[in-house]
Design a protein around this motif. Structure first.
Motif, PDB file in Angstrom:
ATOM      1  N   GLN A  39       0.806  -1.334  -0.017  1.00 31.09           N
ATOM      2  CA  GLN A  39      -0.106   0.139   0.103  1.00 31.09           C
ATOM      3  C   GLN A  39       0.908   1.262  -0.124  1.00 31.09           C
ATOM      4  OE1 GLN A  39      -2.831   0.045   3.394  1.00 31.09           O
ATOM      5  NE2 GLN A  39      -4.215   1.731   2.107  1.00 31.09           N
ATOM      6  N   GLU A  44      -4.832   2.407  -2.565  1.00 33.79           N
ATOM      7  CA  GLU A  44      -5.625   0.920  -2.130  1.00 33.79           C
ATOM      8  C   GLU A  44      -4.367  -0.030  -1.812  1.00 33.79           C
ATOM      9  OE1 GLU A  44     -10.016   1.459  -3.695  1.00 33.79           O
ATOM     10  OE2 GLU A  44      -8.624  -0.127  -4.594  1.00 33.79           O
ATOM     11  N   ARG A  45      -4.707  -0.887  -1.006  1.00 31.22           N
ATOM     12  CA  ARG A  45      -3.884  -1.992  -0.639  1.00 31.22           C
ATOM     13  C   ARG A  45      -3.852  -2.972  -1.722  1.00 31.22           C
ATOM     14  NH1 ARG A  45      -3.033  -4.229   5.371  1.00 31.22           N
ATOM     15  NH2 ARG A  45      -3.282  -2.159   5.603  1.00 31.22           N
ATOM     16  N   SER A  92       6.347   1.244  -1.103  1.00 31.69           N
ATOM     17  CA  SER A  92       4.992   1.124  -0.471  1.00 31.69           C
ATOM     18  C   SER A  92       5.548   0.348   0.953  1.00 31.69           C
ATOM     19  CB  SER A  92       4.149  -0.094  -1.321  1.00 31.69           C
ATOM     20  OG  SER A  92       3.668   0.384  -2.431  1.00 31.69           O
TER      21      SER A  92
END
Length: 123
Positions: A39, A44-45, A92
C-alpha cells in the motif's frame, strides 16, 4: 490465532534488491496460504504475490512477475518475498497475510495481517 511480523524493508536504489520476511507465531504457518500486499500513500492496498500451504502454487501481480519471487520455509514458519529489479513505483508498505484459500488475490480472502514493513526505492 496467528501473529505475523514482517521485516527486511528499507531504502534501496532503483535496480536493487531486498528480501522481505514474514514470520509467524501462535500457529503453524503451514496451515495457511500466505499473501503479500502493498500500500502506497493515498492508494488502496494491492495484491503482490501469494503462495500455497506447501509452496507448490504461487501467484503474482503482473507488474512484479519476473522480478519478485515468493517462497516459504515451513520449518522456520516464515514466508519470504525476494524482490529484485526494484523500481520507484514499488515504494510502499508491504504486508503479509494468511488465508484459508488457495493463492487468493483479494483482501477479503485474508484473515490475519502483519503490521507492515516500509520499502522505499529511490531513483
Amino acid at each position: 490465532q496467528v501473529q505475523l511480523v514482517e521485516s527486511g524493508g528499507g531504502l534501496v536504489q532503483a535496480g536493487g534488491s531486498l528480501r522481505l520476511s514474514c514470520a509467524a507465531s501462535g500457529r503453524t504457518l503451514s496451515s495457511y496460504s500466505v499473501g503479500w500486499f502493498r500500500q502506497a500513500p493515498g492508494k488502496e492496498r494491492d495484491f503482490v504475490a501469494a503462495i500455497s500451504r506447501s509452496g507448490t502454487n504461487t501467484r503474482y501481480q503482473d507488474s512484479v512477475k519476473g522480478r519478485f519471487t515468493i517462497s516459504r520455509d515451513n520449518a522456520k514458519n516464515t514466508v519470504y518475498l525476494q524482490m529484485s529489479g526494484l523500481k520507484p513505483d514499488d515504494t510502499s508498505v508491504y504486508y503479509c497475510a494468511t488465508s484459508q484459500l488457495l493463492v487468493a488475490r483479494t483482501l477479503t480472502s485474508y484473515d490475519y495481517w502483519g503490521q507492515g514493513t516500509q520499502v522505499t526505492v529511490s531513483s
